[in-house]
Design a protein around this motif. Sequence first.
Motif, mmCIF file in Angstrom:
data_model
loop_
_atom_site.group_PDB
_atom_site.id
_atom_site.type_symbol
_atom_site.label_atom_id
_atom_site.label_comp_id
_atom_site.label_asym_id
_atom_site.label_seq_id
_atom_site.Cartn_x
_atom_site.Cartn_y
_atom_site.Cartn_z
ATOM 1 N N HIS A 100 0.120 -17.829 -0.219
ATOM 2 C CA HIS A 100 0.394 -16.524 -0.827
ATOM 3 C C HIS A 100 2.001 -16.217 -0.747
ATOM 4 O O HIS A 100 2.603 -17.404 -0.369
ATOM 5 N N MET A 124 4.161 -6.269 -3.243
ATOM 6 C CA MET A 124 2.657 -5.980 -2.829
ATOM 7 C C MET A 124 2.293 -4.400 -2.003
ATOM 8 O O MET A 124 2.804 -4.373 -1.114
ATOM 9 N N LYS A 156 0.109 -2.184 -0.524
ATOM 10 C CA LYS A 156 -0.981 -2.342 0.288
ATOM 11 C C LYS A 156 -1.537 -0.723 0.741
ATOM 12 O O LYS A 156 -0.977 -0.027 0.311
ATOM 13 N N GLU A 203 1.705 -7.008 -6.941
ATOM 14 C CA GLU A 203 0.216 -7.057 -6.509
ATOM 15 C C GLU A 203 -0.248 -5.936 -5.765
ATOM 16 O O GLU A 203 0.788 -5.161 -5.261
ATOM 17 N N GLU A 223 -3.272 -3.898 -3.582
ATOM 18 C CA GLU A 223 -4.647 -3.768 -2.778
ATOM 19 C C GLU A 223 -5.123 -2.773 -2.859
ATOM 20 O O GLU A 223 -4.717 -1.424 -2.882
#
Length: 294
Positions: free
Chosen positions: A167, A176, A178, A210, A212
């Motif tokens: 990752h 990312m 989250k 990305e 989550e």
Amino acid sequence: MLTRQIIRKAIRAALEEDAPYGDITCAMTIPVEARGKVRLVARENGVMSGISIFADVFREQNPGIVIVPAITDGDAFTVGRTLAEISGPVRDLLTAERVALNFVQHMSGIATMTAAFVHAVAQAESVHNRHRPRTYAHTRIADTRKTIPGLRSFDKYAVTCGGGFNHRYGLSDAVMIKDNHVAALHDQGIDMAEAIRHIRERVGHTMHIEVEVDRLDQIGAALAGGADTIMLDNFSVEDIRKGVERIDGRAIVEASGNMTIERVPAVAAAGVDVISVGALTHSVRSIDLGLDWD
């Protein structure tokens, strides 16, 4: 990412930590001229990682030590196998022994656990009504940032030796978003889709984004914003399957959260592209390897 500079710095720090003022026991008991030969032997089955680093520890201790590896990283080994032979001054062999073993045992433990997860993914072939991953030929097992501080490059390299994938290495490598980011954005009146679009406008075209999500109803916003990867965090297998269907190939699908070897086949069969497993590095058990004197 595991460069010669990183390796040398870590080895020197480890040797300094273990013998800051020299090895008192060896100095008091072993003649300076004494020479010996030892073998690195497997006490259990496993997958090798770090054999060259094991050798580098001895060479850092004394460049005159001779190491002859009998295995390469990524190879499986069985109990009783000789993995390397090492010869040189006894004092230096004994002084470097523990540090060398610490590296290779820990890294081989990670490689071995990773290989077990990779094998478990293969069991998805036997799961009824499986769905093939939409991005890769096979679901990938990936690590996380849950690594030993200062040894991340070693941990992540060991994952690749076991057949896994890395990752992001750190916070600087990819965007990312989250759950805590989502909560903080919500407090500021910013929704997920808006945040993703804002980020896309500000970062370079090669930067991966990305997101989550921990509920199925968040997937729409992640897609609307244009996320490259959507992580389904702590989803049931049934909800993972539903998430894969909703995403429908418009983003890479990653599953994470409490991943065990027992769950992995069903999760892979649900159609995800990546399964990230924190346990590969934060809950690993070192492989039992030992040095036997000839």
